[in-house]
Design a protein around this motif. Sequence first.
Motif, mmCIF file in Angstrom:
data_model
loop_
_atom_site.group_PDB
_atom_site.id
_atom_site.type_symbol
_atom_site.label_atom_id
_atom_site.label_comp_id
_atom_site.label_asym_id
_atom_site.label_seq_id
_atom_site.Cartn_x
_atom_site.Cartn_y
_atom_site.Cartn_z
ATOM 1 N N GLY A 112 38.972 3.776 35.227
ATOM 2 C CA GLY A 112 39.786 3.941 35.859
ATOM 3 C C GLY A 112 40.754 4.503 36.671
ATOM 4 N N HIS A 113 41.959 3.515 35.879
ATOM 5 C CA HIS A 113 43.778 3.521 35.445
ATOM 6 C C HIS A 113 44.133 4.240 35.416
ATOM 7 N N ASP A 114 43.720 6.159 35.025
ATOM 8 C CA ASP A 114 43.499 7.014 33.922
ATOM 9 C C ASP A 114 45.087 7.362 34.563
ATOM 10 N N TRP B 279 45.161 10.182 35.679
ATOM 11 C CA TRP B 279 44.525 11.420 37.166
ATOM 12 C C TRP B 279 44.643 10.912 37.918
ATOM 13 N N HIS B 280 44.043 9.454 38.239
ATOM 14 C CA HIS B 280 44.405 8.454 39.349
ATOM 15 C C HIS B 280 45.447 8.312 39.788
ATOM 16 N N ILE B 281 46.770 7.944 38.819
ATOM 17 C CA ILE B 281 47.670 7.605 39.503
ATOM 18 C C ILE B 281 48.296 9.403 39.739
ATOM 19 N N HIS C 144 48.271 -6.763 37.054
ATOM 20 C CA HIS C 144 47.663 -8.247 37.123
ATOM 21 C C HIS C 144 46.436 -7.825 35.891
ATOM 22 N N LYS C 145 45.510 -6.944 36.606
ATOM 23 C CA LYS C 145 44.139 -7.692 35.422
ATOM 24 C C LYS C 145 44.453 -7.437 33.860
ATOM 25 N N PHE C 146 45.842 -6.692 33.578
ATOM 26 C CA PHE C 146 45.622 -5.638 32.147
ATOM 27 C C PHE C 146 47.071 -7.270 31.152
ATOM 28 N N ALA D 97 46.786 5.738 49.828
ATOM 29 C CA ALA D 97 46.630 6.683 49.226
ATOM 30 C C ALA D 97 45.530 5.900 47.776
ATOM 31 N N ASP D 98 46.623 5.385 47.427
ATOM 32 C CA ASP D 98 45.744 4.280 46.574
ATOM 33 C C ASP D 98 44.394 3.714 46.597
ATOM 34 N N ARG D 99 43.790 2.999 47.912
ATOM 35 C CA ARG D 99 42.373 2.995 48.644
ATOM 36 C C ARG D 99 41.640 3.869 48.830
ATOM 37 N N ALA E 180 32.552 6.683 41.719
ATOM 38 C CA ALA E 180 32.530 7.291 39.957
ATOM 39 C C ALA E 180 33.676 5.955 39.392
ATOM 40 N N ARG E 181 35.097 5.429 40.135
ATOM 41 C CA ARG E 181 36.081 4.646 39.319
ATOM 42 C C ARG E 181 35.308 3.404 39.038
ATOM 43 N N ALA E 182 34.354 2.839 39.813
ATOM 44 C CA ALA E 182 34.279 1.138 40.181
ATOM 45 C C ALA E 182 32.908 1.513 39.121
ATOM 46 N N PHE E 183 31.631 2.465 38.848
ATOM 47 C CA PHE E 183 31.175 1.980 38.049
ATOM 48 C C PHE E 183 31.826 2.840 36.311
ATOM 49 N N ALA E 184 32.616 3.068 36.284
ATOM 50 C CA ALA E 184 34.101 3.470 35.192
ATOM 51 C C ALA E 184 34.343 1.891 34.767
ATOM 52 N N TYR E 185 34.905 1.047 36.021
ATOM 53 C CA TYR E 185 35.891 0.038 36.307
ATOM 54 C C TYR E 185 34.114 -1.109 35.166
ATOM 55 N N GLY E 186 33.306 -1.254 35.821
ATOM 56 C CA GLY E 186 32.006 -1.687 35.344
ATOM 57 C C GLY E 186 31.397 -1.564 34.401
ATOM 58 N N LYS F 196 31.777 -4.164 31.135
ATOM 59 C CA LYS F 196 30.556 -4.443 30.913
ATOM 60 C C LYS F 196 29.510 -5.339 32.131
ATOM 61 N N ARG F 197 30.107 -4.831 34.025
ATOM 62 C CA ARG F 197 29.377 -5.739 34.810
ATOM 63 C C ARG F 197 27.701 -5.137 34.965
ATOM 64 N N LEU F 198 26.785 -5.557 35.620
ATOM 65 C CA LEU F 198 25.838 -4.863 35.698
ATOM 66 C C LEU F 198 25.641 -4.070 36.636
ATOM 67 N N ALA G 162 27.745 -4.651 44.034
ATOM 68 C CA ALA G 162 28.793 -6.153 45.229
ATOM 69 C C ALA G 162 29.848 -5.565 45.577
ATOM 70 N N HIS G 163 30.674 -4.907 44.311
ATOM 71 C CA HIS G 163 32.169 -4.599 44.393
ATOM 72 C C HIS G 163 32.326 -3.489 45.896
ATOM 73 N N PHE G 164 31.212 -2.994 46.263
ATOM 74 C CA PHE G 164 31.077 -2.037 47.772
ATOM 75 C C PHE G 164 31.227 -2.981 48.741
ATOM 76 N N GLU H 223 32.300 -6.307 48.289
ATOM 77 C CA GLU H 223 33.585 -7.266 48.498
ATOM 78 C C GLU H 223 34.962 -5.975 48.781
ATOM 79 N N LYS H 224 35.054 -4.848 49.011
ATOM 80 C CA LYS H 224 35.973 -4.280 48.101
ATOM 81 C C LYS H 224 36.050 -3.149 49.575
ATOM 82 N N LEU H 225 35.118 -2.237 48.610
ATOM 83 C CA LEU H 225 35.308 -0.466 48.919
ATOM 84 C C LEU H 225 34.645 -0.171 50.514
ATOM 85 N N LEU H 226 33.567 -0.831 50.969
ATOM 86 C CA LEU H 226 33.192 -0.351 52.460
ATOM 87 C C LEU H 226 34.318 -1.392 53.225
HETATM 88 P P1 ADP Z 1 43.921 0.040 42.727
HETATM 89 O O1 ADP Z 1 43.855 1.431 41.410
HETATM 90 O O2 ADP Z 1 42.992 1.251 43.563
HETATM 91 O O3 ADP Z 1 44.855 -0.305 43.093
HETATM 92 P P2 ADP Z 1 42.352 -2.108 41.593
HETATM 93 O O4 ADP Z 1 42.972 -2.216 40.673
HETATM 94 O O5 ADP Z 1 42.159 -2.817 41.983
HETATM 95 O O6 ADP Z 1 42.046 -0.676 42.358
HETATM 96 O O7 ADP Z 1 40.780 -1.225 40.599
HETATM 97 C C1 ADP Z 1 40.653 0.122 39.924
HETATM 98 C C2 ADP Z 1 39.391 0.332 40.458
HETATM 99 O O8 ADP Z 1 38.299 -0.437 39.940
HETATM 100 C C3 ADP Z 1 38.848 0.778 41.787
HETATM 101 O O9 ADP Z 1 38.115 1.630 41.497
HETATM 102 C C4 ADP Z 1 38.482 -0.315 42.070
HETATM 103 O O10 ADP Z 1 37.139 -0.047 43.077
HETATM 104 C C5 ADP Z 1 37.704 -0.962 40.430
HETATM 105 N N1 ADP Z 1 37.218 -2.012 40.477
HETATM 106 C C6 ADP Z 1 37.813 -3.362 40.514
HETATM 107 N N2 ADP Z 1 37.200 -4.369 40.524
HETATM 108 C C7 ADP Z 1 35.891 -3.634 40.314
HETATM 109 C C8 ADP Z 1 34.813 -4.220 39.684
HETATM 110 N N3 ADP Z 1 34.646 -6.388 40.047
HETATM 111 N N4 ADP Z 1 33.909 -3.639 39.742
HETATM 112 C C9 ADP Z 1 33.761 -2.656 40.242
HETATM 113 N N5 ADP Z 1 34.701 -2.092 40.203
HETATM 114 C C10 ADP Z 1 36.270 -2.740 40.601
#
Ligand code: ADP
Length: 217
Positions: A24-26, A28-30, A63-65, A123-125, A135-141, A145-147, A173-175, A177-180
């Motif tokens: 989800g950080h490809d 095309w996101h940028i 930072h996540k990577f 724009a990022d949000r 789509a990005r949330a489930f790609a990241y999940g 390997k998240r449920l 749950a991420h919805f 914690e963040k998206l909504l």
């Molecule tokens: P952004 O690129 O918008 O700064 P992040 O780097 O935090 O966002 O995350 C990239 C994408 O992955 C976003 O769409 C985000 O909502 C999603 N994401 C981040 N953390 C989680 C998570 N714990 N579960 C599911 N999706 C996540």
Amino acid sequence: MSLTKLIENTENHIKALFENEGTGHDWWHIDRVRNVAVKLAEMEGADLEITELGALLHDIADHKFHDNDFSALPRATRAWLISQEAPLDLVDRVEKLVTEISFKGAKVATDTTSIEAACVQDADRLDAIGAIGIARAFAYGGANKRLLHHPDFKPTMHDDPKAYASDKGPTIAHFYEKLLLLKDRMQTNSGKALAAERHLFMETYLKQFFKEWEGQG
Ligand code: ADP
Ligand code: NI
């Protein structure tokens, strides 16, 4: 080097780095963030070049990577711009901008100190919500390997950026914690207007998700 050339070089550099990213950080996101950020910047009267460079570089070293090291991003941004012999005042502005973008937990303030950062943050949000956000949330999940969902899992309103970043909860749950939460945290009026429709779409999506989860609908 002209600013146009600097932006072109930056675009090519980021494209090469992120072309094959599958979480989800490809690229095309940028690219979407850059396009929306520049559109917001035009409406808000922000500096277009600083906004565009900030958008292109905002995920260069997430930072996540990088073992949750929040200093990796400004460091990589600065190193890239210096390698391009960019003027130092521009380097300072873009370096600061990139640190102000990412969401760090429901209870962590992410105020911006420039209108350009506000445009990139919005724009990022926007790219984290709506159909693309889902789509990005489930790609990241999936990549992590998240449920998809667990009915007993309670979302956390994080007050610590490191705890938020290392959260291993299900994607639904991420919805919560963040998206909504994002529509009420938009900084620009133009961003707020765009967020409203995307937010509504997520609410409709979640309603249908839970209906199907219960075996109805
Ligand atoms: P952004 O690129 O918008 O700064 P992040 O780097 O935090 O966002 O995350 C990239 C994408 O992955 C976003 O769409 C985000 O909502 C999603 N994401 C981040 N953390 C989680 C998570 N714990 N579960 C599911 N999706 C996540
Ligand atoms: Ni991003």
